[in-house]
Scaffold this motif. Structure first.
Motif: not given
Length: 362
Positions: A1-29
């Motif tokens: 779970m720690d691995f996925i939590a770390h990956e989710l953190s990277d997603i939140r940090a990198n998916c606020s660019q012009q080409s993408s918009k983060l809608i949902s970000c958790n261990a389920t979806l």
């Protein structure tokens, strides 16, 4: 779970660019919209983490879009799955997202994938020697349509906001007579325009419900079929091919009897044949009708005569008669019945005078 939590953190940090918009970000979806500012190019990516991720299983990918075809979504999903499997044991979410963004950026013509496949299928079914080339870098489709030894070449540029905006046609060239080249150029642009602009005479409800439609297939299909058929068309008067077999022998002088004319019902005539037919009786009250044995599939009659006139003309023909029967009309052949009768009478009078002179001299 720690691995996925770390990956989710990277997603939140990198998916606020012009080409993408983060809608949902958790261990389920994880749900991300790609190109959210371009509604005609937007795509939703849904990512899920299986139990044995990432050591034994790759991340699960699901794509959704209102603008891209199901075939494209299925193919891109497959490619993203294969890309993810190449990185087992590593964080895969950002990798597959970057892959999808790069794919859509490098292949702008995928917005009209279904239309391109249909065009290629049409070429295959008719064993056509026409060619279709894709230029992804410039978002263009190049078509070379052929019929006999004649060709018509053009480039269709697909705009960024396609299909809300029609394709742009440019670079047209051909060895067909100018009258047919002008027809192809003008009609193809009109077909593309009608796909995105509502007719002028629409009620409020119809206008509110009008939606732009894709213009690439309709426009290029017209160019393909028209070019393919030109060299096969027969003059309705003399029943001989209108175009010579070799393009270099096409008559360019618009005063020559062999010059090609296209009338509004769509049929092609030799100019000399058309002149003779219009100048000789009978001269019906409503004007002369096209004597072709069947209606032309690309007639302009509906646009210049109106729906009511077309219905009236059709009712005059026998139900089992497939003749064209549409009033002959052309920009250069606007002659009233009275004028035609007067010209014929004058011609006959001159002929009788010449015969009398010949008889007297003999």
């Amino acid at each position: 779970m720690d691995f996925i939590a770390h990956e989710l953190s990277d997603i939140r940090a990198n998916c606020s660019q012009q080409s993408s918009k983060l809608i949902s970000c958790n261990a389920t979806l994880v749900r991300i919209d790609l190109f959210p500012e371009q509604q005609n190019r937007s795509m939703t990516v849904c990512l899920r983490f299986p139990e044995d991720y990432p050591q034994r299983s790759s991340i699960l990918v699901e794509l959704k879009s209102r603008v891209y075809s199901d075939k494209l979504l299925a193919e891109l999903t497959r490619l993203m799955d294969e890309h993810a499997k190449q990185h087992l044991g590593k964080a895969q979410a950002l990798l597959v997202l970057k892959f999808a963004i790069q794919y859509l950026t490098d292949n702008p013509l995928c917005i009209c994938l279904d239309e391109i496949k249909q065009l290629r299928q049409d070429l295959k079914e008719h064993n056509n020697v026409s060619q279709l080339k894709l230029r992804q870098r410039t978002s263009c489709v190049e078509l070379t349509a052929r019929g006999g030894q004649y060709f018509y070449r053009l480039t269709a540029a697909v705009p960024d906001d396609y299909p809300q905006q029609a394709i742009e046609l440019r670079g047209q060239e051909s060895n067909l007579p100018n009258v047919l080249l002008r027809y192809l150029n003008g009609q193809s642009r009109e077909i593309a325009r009608q796909c995105v602009e509502p007719p002028l005479r629409l009620g409020k409800d119809e206008l509110a419900n009008f939606r732009p439609s894709k213009s690439l297939y309709r426009t290029l299909k017209f160019c393909l079929e028209a070019t393919r058929d030109f060299h096969l068309e027969l003059c309705p008067i003399c029943d001989n091919p209108v175009l010579p077999e070799k393009p270099e022998t096409v008559v360019l002088d618009d005063r020559d009897d062999a010059y090609v004319e296209r009338v509004y019902c769509g049929h092609l005539f030799h100019q000399g044949c058309l002149k003779l037919y219009l100048a000789e009786p009978p001269f019906p009250k409503g004007g002369k009708l096209c004597p072709a044995k069947r209606r032309h599939p690309r007639s302009d009659a509906r646009s210049y005569m109106g729906k009511g006139a077309m219905t009236s003309t059709a009712n005059k023909l026998d139900n089992n008669d497939n003749r064209c029967g549409i009033k002959l009309a052309h920009d250069r052949w606007v002659v009233s019945v009275k004028t035609a009768e007067a010209r014929w009478a004058q011609k006959q009078a001159r002929q009788r005078e010449l015969e009398e002179v010949v008889d007297f001299l003999q």
